[in-house]
Design a protein around this motif. Structure first.
Motif, PDB file in Angstrom:
ATOM      1  N   HIS A   1      -3.149   2.721   7.559  1.00  0.00           N
ATOM      2  CA  HIS A   1      -3.515   2.102   6.339  1.00  0.00           C
ATOM      3  C   HIS A   1      -4.352   0.807   6.890  1.00  0.00           C
ATOM      4  O   HIS A   1      -3.843  -0.200   7.675  1.00  0.00           O
ATOM      5  N   THR A   2      -5.615   0.637   6.492  1.00  0.00           N
ATOM      6  CA  THR A   2      -6.644  -0.560   7.085  1.00  0.00           C
ATOM      7  C   THR A   2      -6.006  -1.773   6.494  1.00  0.00           C
ATOM      8  O   THR A   2      -6.560  -2.697   7.276  1.00  0.00           O
ATOM      9  N   GLU A   3      -5.530  -1.690   5.541  1.00  0.00           N
ATOM     10  CA  GLU A   3      -5.040  -2.834   4.940  1.00  0.00           C
ATOM     11  C   GLU A   3      -3.125  -2.843   4.639  1.00  0.00           C
ATOM     12  O   GLU A   3      -3.037  -1.819   4.086  1.00  0.00           O
ATOM     13  N   GLY A   4      -2.667  -3.807   4.701  1.00  0.00           N
ATOM     14  CA  GLY A   4      -1.416  -3.831   4.278  1.00  0.00           C
ATOM     15  C   GLY A   4      -1.199  -4.520   2.916  1.00  0.00           C
ATOM     16  O   GLY A   4      -2.280  -4.638   2.361  1.00  0.00           O
ATOM     17  N   PRO A   5      -0.070  -5.010   2.796  1.00  0.00           N
ATOM     18  CA  PRO A   5       1.171  -4.729   3.572  1.00  0.00           C
ATOM     19  C   PRO A   5       1.861  -3.678   3.169  1.00  0.00           C
ATOM     20  O   PRO A   5       1.519  -2.877   2.258  1.00  0.00           O
ATOM     21  N   LEU A   6       2.878  -3.308   4.191  1.00  0.00           N
ATOM     22  CA  LEU A   6       3.955  -2.140   3.920  1.00  0.00           C
ATOM     23  C   LEU A   6       5.070  -2.440   3.834  1.00  0.00           C
ATOM     24  O   LEU A   6       5.825  -3.459   4.528  1.00  0.00           O
ATOM     25  N   LEU A   7       6.052  -1.806   3.193  1.00  0.00           N
ATOM     26  CA  LEU A   7       7.418  -1.933   3.484  1.00  0.00           C
ATOM     27  C   LEU A   7       8.096  -0.592   3.891  1.00  0.00           C
ATOM     28  O   LEU A   7       7.943   0.484   3.605  1.00  0.00           O
TER      29      LEU A   7
ATOM     30  N   LYS B   1       0.803  -1.134  -0.076  1.00  0.00           N
ATOM     31  CA  LYS B   1       0.083  -0.059   0.105  1.00  0.00           C
ATOM     32  C   LYS B   1       0.801   1.188   0.080  1.00  0.00           C
ATOM     33  O   LYS B   1       0.312   2.411  -0.310  1.00  0.00           O
ATOM     34  N   ALA B   2       2.125   1.106   0.482  1.00  0.00           N
ATOM     35  CA  ALA B   2       2.986   2.269   0.446  1.00  0.00           C
ATOM     36  C   ALA B   2       4.453   1.796   1.019  1.00  0.00           C
ATOM     37  O   ALA B   2       4.354   0.582   1.603  1.00  0.00           O
ATOM     38  N   ILE B   3       5.393   2.361   0.710  1.00  0.00           N
ATOM     39  CA  ILE B   3       6.881   2.438   0.968  1.00  0.00           C
ATOM     40  C   ILE B   3       7.255   3.442   2.078  1.00  0.00           C
ATOM     41  O   ILE B   3       6.910   4.691   1.578  1.00  0.00           O
ATOM     42  N   TYR B   4       7.577   3.332   3.250  1.00  0.00           N
ATOM     43  CA  TYR B   4       8.257   4.253   4.070  1.00  0.00           C
ATOM     44  C   TYR B   4       9.551   4.148   4.027  1.00  0.00           C
ATOM     45  O   TYR B   4      10.399   2.981   4.238  1.00  0.00           O
ATOM     46  N   SER B   5      10.643   5.165   3.794  1.00  0.00           N
ATOM     47  CA  SER B   5      12.096   5.108   3.509  1.00  0.00           C
ATOM     48  C   SER B   5      12.607   6.194   4.466  1.00  0.00           C
ATOM     49  O   SER B   5      12.055   7.368   4.567  1.00  0.00           O
ATOM     50  N   SER B   6      13.760   5.977   5.223  1.00  0.00           N
ATOM     51  CA  SER B   6      14.523   6.641   5.624  1.00  0.00           C
ATOM     52  C   SER B   6      14.700   7.901   4.732  1.00  0.00           C
ATOM     53  O   SER B   6      14.999   7.709   3.266  1.00  0.00           O
ATOM     54  N   THR B   7      15.260   9.226   5.056  1.00  0.00           N
ATOM     55  CA  THR B   7      15.574  10.308   3.959  1.00  0.00           C
ATOM     56  C   THR B   7      16.948  10.337   3.724  1.00  0.00           C
ATOM     57  O   THR B   7      17.433  10.857   2.770  1.00  0.00           O
ATOM     58  N   ALA B   8      17.856   9.333   4.297  1.00  0.00           N
ATOM     59  CA  ALA B   8      19.275   9.352   3.948  1.00  0.00           C
ATOM     60  C   ALA B   8      19.296   8.896   2.475  1.00  0.00           C
ATOM     61  O   ALA B   8      18.555   8.078   1.863  1.00  0.00           O
TER      62      ALA B   8
END
Length: 219
Positions: free
Chosen positions: A144-150, A49-56
């Motif tokens: 996010h009511t449903e995953g998955p997430l990375l 549903k989305a990717i969350y990433s460090s800002t580095a």
């Protein structure tokens, strides 16, 4: 809900055995882009549903490389809270030289986080890194009511945070070793409230990278 985690691809400072914390950064190695692509192929059909990433930059480049391979690319959300553990004056320094300078304390960063004291080099307490990463993950799960997430992050901070979120004590967070570059880890949240602890499903998988051996992570 399944939560996927990976550490950024291997960098020049990783190869040179230099500390690379929240403010330090170096370029990915040429071979790392192939490993990032291999990770993307491994999860290509996972309906993120989305990717969350460090800002580095090393993490951003990793997240973007993975996203390009996905069958259905998604939004990448960048956050400072996923950055590496702050290592103060150690950042950019030779790991071997700093271990000689702090022989009693630095081995605790890899083996006994309950004894780790970052004050001599103005580093970040491990509890602080765990809290900020746990906050990002909890907020993402609630949004996010449903995953998955990375989640794309870093070796020391992600290792500690994932193990903490699966119910380990501070003294146990390094018992399974540190995360390899471009490895795959999966945890599953509980239902229906999705409160901690989460369940560890896959830890530090690297078979898909095609390498015969993996050196022990430096952090």
């Amino acid at each position: 809900m399944e939560l996927y985690f990976t550490r950024h691809g291997k960098t020049e400072w990783n190869l040179e055995r230099r500390f690379q914390g929240s403010n330090g950064d170096s370029a990915l190695l040429p071979q790392s882009y192939e490993e990032i692509k291999a990770f993307g192929q491994k999860v290509k059909y996972v309906p993120f549903k989305a990717i969350y990433s460090s800002t580095a930059k090393r993490a951003r480049d990793t997240a973007e490389g993975i996203n390009r391979v996905l069958a259905h690319p998604v939004e990448i959300i960048y956050t400072d809270k996923l950055r590496e553990l702050g290592l103060g004056t150690l950042e950019g320094q030779s790991i071997d030289e700093m271990y000689q300078k702090y022989p009693e304390n630095l081995p605790n960063l890899r083996n006994h986080l309950d004894r780790y004291d970052p004050t001599p080099f103005n580093g970040e307490p491990i509890e602080s890194a765990i809290t900020r990463i746990e906050t990002v993950v909890a907020d993402a799960v609630s949004q996010h009511t449903e995953g998955p997430l990375l989640f794309v992050g870093h070796g020391a901070s992600l290792t500690a945070a994932i193990q903490w979120m699966t119910g380990k004590e501070l003294s146990q967070l390094r018992e399974m070793g540190g995360l390899f570059n471009s490895s795959l880890t999966i945890v599953e949240t509980g239902e229906p409230c999705k409160l901690l602890p989460y369940q560890l499903k896959v830890w530090n998988e690297t078979d898909f990278l095609g390498n015969d051996t993996k050196p022990e992570p430096l952090l």
